[in-house]
Every structure is written in structure tokens, then in C-alpha cells.
Design a protein around this motif. Structure first.
Motif: not given
Length: 133
Positions: A25-30, A69-79
């Protein structure tokens, strides 16, 4: 690692950032800026590839600027739907979580009434990323 970008370019950059790390997973700030939105990558400090962890000091630094505004992250599996842990953490921070799924190639945004963000910004972000309720 600031990248100023219009919202449609923001979508492409978030997807590329996520796809460049298919196993973790990756993450960051919007954040909101004068030109629309700004994305800043964060280091994922989690020891588990299918989780993310942002250091509290990094979060506080962004939060105190007043344009988060938001915290962003990815899901490497699943929805792209938020996990229970995503929901609890988002509620504890009073901030929406923007999630991109590498599996279903969709974004979702977890947001509740009472969160400390401008609803018009959230609405615009959802429109630009093609998120439907």
C-alpha cells in the motif's frame, strides 16, 4: 515531494503512484490549494504490506497547515471500499479517507457528517475522481 496538479491530473497521478507499488500500500495527503488540489506522498511505515501507517508528526504537520482534505491510500487487494480499520481511523482523525483499489481500479471516499473538511471541496474531489455515491 509536492506536486501541484489539477484534479484530472490528480487522478492519473494517484493511479500511477498506486500501480507503481502493486505489492505494498502507498499513502499520502490530499490538500486544497489555490489551483485546486495538491497531493503529497507519504512514507508507508507499516511493517505489513497490506496496511499503511503515517507517522503522527507527518500527519500533524499537514493538519496544522489547515488545508488537508483527505488521507489517501491504496488497497493492493480487494475493493476500494474502506475496511473497518479504515473507517475507525478516519473517524478518529475526523478526515475522509480516499482509497484506490488496484484490484477493481476504482476510487472510494469514506466521509461522514461532522468531519472537519469543507464539503464543497469533498464534492469537487469526488466529481473529479469519478466517485459516485
Amino acid at each position: 515531494m509536492h506536486t501541484h496538479q489539477k484534479a484530472n491530473k490528480l487522478k492519473d497521478n494517484l493511479i500511477k503512484y498506486s500501480e507503481d507499488s502493486p505489492m505494498r500500500e502507498v499513502c499520502g495527503f490530499i490538500c486544497k490549494n489555490d489551483d485546486g488540489f495538491e497531493f503529497e506522498k507519504a512514507i508507508n511505515h507499516s511493517k505489513i504490506d497490506e496496511n499503511f501507517l503515517i507517522k503522527p508528526i507527518d500527519y500533524l504537520h499537514k493538519k496544522l497547515k489547515g488545508n488537508l482534505i483527505a488521507i489517501f491510500h491504496s488497497h493492493v487487494s480487494g475493493s476500494s471500499e474502506p475496511s473497518n480499520h479504515d473507517k475507525v481511523t478516519s473517524c478518529n482523525l475526523l478526515l475522509p479517507f480516499l482509497i484506490y483499489s488496484l484490484e477493481d481500479k476504482n476510487f472510494s471516499l469514506f466521509n461522514l457528517d461532522g468531519f472537519e473538511v469543507d464539503e464543497n471541496c469533498v464534492k469537487t474531489l469526488k466529481e473529479k475522481l469519478g466517485i459516485n455515491d
